[in-house]
Design a protein around this motif. Structure first.
Motif, PDB file in Angstrom:
ATOM      1  N   VAL A 191      -3.744  -4.657  -1.286  1.00  0.00           N
ATOM      2  CA  VAL A 191      -4.600  -4.354  -0.171  1.00  0.00           C
ATOM      3  C   VAL A 191      -3.748  -3.436   0.790  1.00  0.00           C
ATOM      4  N   ASN A 195      -5.011  -0.206   2.168  1.00  0.00           N
ATOM      5  CA  ASN A 195      -5.503  -0.056   3.470  1.00  0.00           C
ATOM      6  C   ASN A 195      -4.815   0.073   4.407  1.00  0.00           C
ATOM      7  N   SER A 196      -3.258  -0.034   4.389  1.00  0.00           N
ATOM      8  CA  SER A 196      -2.326   0.116   5.405  1.00  0.00           C
ATOM      9  C   SER A 196      -2.609   1.584   6.348  1.00  0.00           C
ATOM     10  N   GLU A 197      -2.244   1.510   7.616  1.00  0.00           N
ATOM     11  CA  GLU A 197      -2.504   2.657   8.410  1.00  0.00           C
ATOM     12  C   GLU A 197      -0.898   3.388   8.436  1.00  0.00           C
TER      13      GLU A 197
END
Length: 291
Positions: A191, A195-197
């Motif tokens: 995840v 999904n990391s920014e």
């Protein structure tokens, strides 16, 4: 539905070569378990000219597929995991014909998942995991981040499948749903990667650091099958390893896996003299610490 298809499968059931016939029905309109068909007829035979033979049918504005597969092909799919849907088909199917309880015994074996079968499957998943991890890291070091990302996603997928098998289960099509319940740490890594920014470079760097421990912690159980086979001889030439029947499924991942196990001190190099001065045959043996 079964009545309409009965003449088709009864003809197959009358043949001595047929071991079992299974019926898989589409449960939901959007389900892809049956490859968009309303019904799958799975016919398992002892031998055939082709390992897989398929016929398609139409009836009442519906469609059906009949797959005739050999035992050898079925066992290959179950071992290598190259046809993920076969597990769902065997699990969710209705038995229409079963010669000498072959299908019933097969379903029991899959449900119990004997440890030896798990050990081989864990070995194959671990080999694929190491291949993807090593290649991904090399690409990362060369700043090929998009290609590295692709390899890392695959390596996490193999790590997830390895964890599922380790827990005595068969990986399903919804692997991440399984892993979320069994190994939330691996699920969290996936995840964060997706999904990391953070920048792609930062995400990959963090993931390589985090996954290295998770991979190392599974090295012994992931390599158990390979080491068990290699321990039967004092040393092996690479060609001998590749031609060993029980090790052939490792195929293209073998060289990378062997070098990784040397790095982790589970295997050792044995140099044998050749006719060329200063040139040696590179052979492998299980580390003396393990024997």
């Amino acid at each position: 539905m079964e009545d309409i298809l009965r003449p088709i499968y009864q003809e197959r059931a009358s043949q001595l070569n047929t071991l079992g016939i299974l019926l898989v029905e589409k449960k939901q309109r959007t389900s892809q378990t049956t490859d968009s068909f309303d019904v799958i007829l799975l016919v398992i035979v002892k031998e055939a000219e082709q390992p897989v033979y398929t016929k398609l049918y139409s009836y009442d504005e519906k469609k059906a597929a009949m797959h005739v597969i050999t035992i050898e092909q079925l066992q290959q799919w179950l071992l290598l995991g190259t046809n993920r849907k076969i597990f769902e088909w065997l699990h969710d199917s209705k038995i229409l014909f079963d010669r000498n309880e072959y299908i019933a015994n097969l379903k029991t074996e899959l449900q119990e998942f004997p440890f030896n079968g798990r050990k081989i499957k864990m070995g194959l998943e671990f080999a694929k995991l190491i291949r993807r991890y090593v290649d991904g890291k090399a690409l990362f070091e060369h700043k090929q981040y998009l290609d590295a990302y692709n390899h890392v996603v695959h390596s996490l997928h193999h790590l997830a499948r390895l964890a599922i098998i380790e827990n005595g289960l068969h990986p399903e099509l919804t692997v991440w749903q399984q892993v979320k319940q069994i190994e939330p740490e691996i699920y969290k890594l996936y995840v964060e990667l997706v999904n990391s920014e953070e920048t792609l470079e930062q995400r990959l760097e963090l993931l390589f650091l985090a996954s290295e421990f998770l991979i190392y912690s599974r090295t012994k159980i992931g390599s158990a099958h390979l080491l068990e086979v290699l321990s039967t001889k004092k040393y092996w030439m690479f060609s001998e390893i590749m031609s060993e029947d029980e090790l052939r499924p490792y195929s293209v991942d073998m060289a990378v896996l062997l070098e990784y196990l040397i790095e982790k001190h589970l295997l050792e190099i044995v140099n044998l003299e050749t006719k060329g001065q200063g040139v040696f045959h590179r052979c492998y043996r299980v580390s003396e610490k393990l024997s």
